[in-house]
Scaffold this motif. Structure first.
Motif, mmCIF file in Angstrom:
data_model
loop_
_atom_site.group_PDB
_atom_site.id
_atom_site.type_symbol
_atom_site.label_atom_id
_atom_site.label_comp_id
_atom_site.label_asym_id
_atom_site.label_seq_id
_atom_site.Cartn_x
_atom_site.Cartn_y
_atom_site.Cartn_z
ATOM 1 N N VAL A 84 69.157 81.379 -38.943
ATOM 2 C CA VAL A 84 69.483 82.266 -37.822
ATOM 3 C C VAL A 84 69.844 83.667 -38.314
ATOM 4 N N GLU A 85 69.473 83.968 -39.544
ATOM 5 C CA GLU A 85 69.820 85.259 -40.131
ATOM 6 C C GLU A 85 69.231 86.430 -39.344
ATOM 7 N N HIS A 86 68.110 86.193 -38.660
ATOM 8 C CA HIS A 86 67.386 87.273 -37.992
ATOM 9 C C HIS A 86 68.150 87.884 -36.813
ATOM 10 N N THR B 221 76.951 76.527 -34.258
ATOM 11 C CA THR B 221 76.941 75.219 -34.916
ATOM 12 C C THR B 221 76.081 75.251 -36.172
ATOM 13 N N ASN B 222 74.953 75.946 -36.102
ATOM 14 C CA ASN B 222 74.074 76.066 -37.258
ATOM 15 C C ASN B 222 74.776 76.769 -38.408
ATOM 16 N N LEU B 223 75.481 77.855 -38.112
ATOM 17 C CA LEU B 223 76.227 78.582 -39.144
ATOM 18 C C LEU B 223 77.300 77.688 -39.762
ATOM 19 N N TYR B 224 78.011 76.968 -38.909
ATOM 20 C CA TYR B 224 79.071 76.071 -39.381
ATOM 21 C C TYR B 224 78.504 74.969 -40.265
ATOM 22 N N ASP B 225 77.431 74.332 -39.834
ATOM 23 C CA ASP B 225 76.827 73.240 -40.611
ATOM 24 C C ASP B 225 76.314 73.744 -41.961
ATOM 25 N N THR B 226 75.734 74.939 -41.965
ATOM 26 C CA THR B 226 75.237 75.515 -43.215
ATOM 27 C C THR B 226 76.386 75.824 -44.162
ATOM 28 N N ALA C 30 77.607 80.548 -44.993
ATOM 29 C CA ALA C 30 77.155 80.222 -43.637
ATOM 30 C C ALA C 30 75.851 80.934 -43.297
ATOM 31 N N PHE C 31 75.696 82.145 -43.781
ATOM 32 C CA PHE C 31 74.573 83.003 -43.411
ATOM 33 C C PHE C 31 73.282 82.607 -44.125
ATOM 34 N N LEU D 178 71.816 80.102 -26.237
ATOM 35 C CA LEU D 178 71.611 79.683 -27.625
ATOM 36 C C LEU D 178 72.862 79.864 -28.482
ATOM 37 N N LYS D 179 73.876 80.498 -27.928
ATOM 38 C CA LYS D 179 75.043 80.860 -28.739
ATOM 39 C C LYS D 179 75.719 79.643 -29.369
#
Length: 247
Positions: A38-40, A95-100, A32-33, A89-90
């Protein structure tokens, strides 16, 4: 073994669908990471992993044993407890983590061609179904479709759609209901000793353990098992006296 077997229920992951690399526990967070963009928001992966592991513990603490939940809840937990992410933005970050995670997971999955051929042969004699634990809604169905196997199965029952994980009796009961036959007319095949062998037997199904070399389990008693799908085909499509020796 009875000669009127109607269904074969299969576990999915590491039974039907294999992974190019078997994940360790931290890998699920890493999938996910890495590459999420969004790692930053975290100092490093170790900080993210710490929050991810905390999420697993906290979510499990409020659920009944074997109650299932969606994978995205882990990422929502992590994001909610990360102060560097703006409140507006949460949802997007989770969602971005989940999709990745799901994109990475899918890229590592495959079904061997010889296994597909064997499933086709089995489907000529038996009805096939999938009964699997999974935290992605409709994820098993997508994996089967992507790997050319979705048309082989009468139905798919998953923990995320049922709400209960194997070895809860509830997921097996629903699958038996869908099969619309007696439980002793079903064979369960999978690689997990408790979920795919012992629990189905407690539900009065017959079961065959896919006993791969990586299992390394000391069984409590004599177990009906095969090492691969070639051996499974030989047993299930051979003479009934040969199957009786197995089951």
């Amino acid at each position: 073994m009875k000669s009127d077997i109607k269904y074969i229920f299969f576990d999915c992951m590491e039974t039907l669908v294999d992974l190019h690399e078997l994940p360790r526990d931290p890998d699920y967070a890493l999938w996910a990471f890495n590459g999420s963009g969004v790692e930053h928001y975290w100092k490093d992966f170790d900080e993210f992993l710490k929050k991810y592991n905390e999420s697993k513990i906290e979510i499990a603490s409020v659920l009944d044993p074997n109650e299932e939940y969606e994978m995205i809840r882990r990422f929502e937990f992590v994001v909610e407890r990360t102060d560097t992410i703006d409140i507006h933005l949460k949802n997007d970050v989770a969602t971005n983590l989940y999709d990745t995670y799901w994109s990475t997971y899918k890229s590592k999955c495959f079904i061997k061609q010889d296994k597909l051929g064997i499933l086709l042969d089995l489907a000529k004699k038996y009805k096939l179904a999938v009964v699997s634990n999974f935290k992605i809604r409709d994820g098993i169905e997508e994996l089967l479709c992507l790997n050319g196997a979705s048309n082989l199965f009468e139905f798919v029952v998953t923990s995320i759609n049922t709400g209960w994980r194997k070895p809860s009796p509830k997921i097996y009961e629903l699958a038996i209901q869908y099969a619309d036959c007696a439980s002793d007319q079903i064979i369960f095949v999978g690689d997990d000793y408790e979920n795919d062998y012992l629990a189905p037997k407690r539900m009065n199904m017959m079961s065959i353990l896919l006993d791969k070399e990586t299992n390394n389990i000391d069984y409590e008693s004599e177990v009906s098992k095969v090492k691969n799908f070639t051996e499974l085909k030989s047993c299930l499509l051979g003479q009934f006296e040969d199957i009786n020796k197995l089951i």
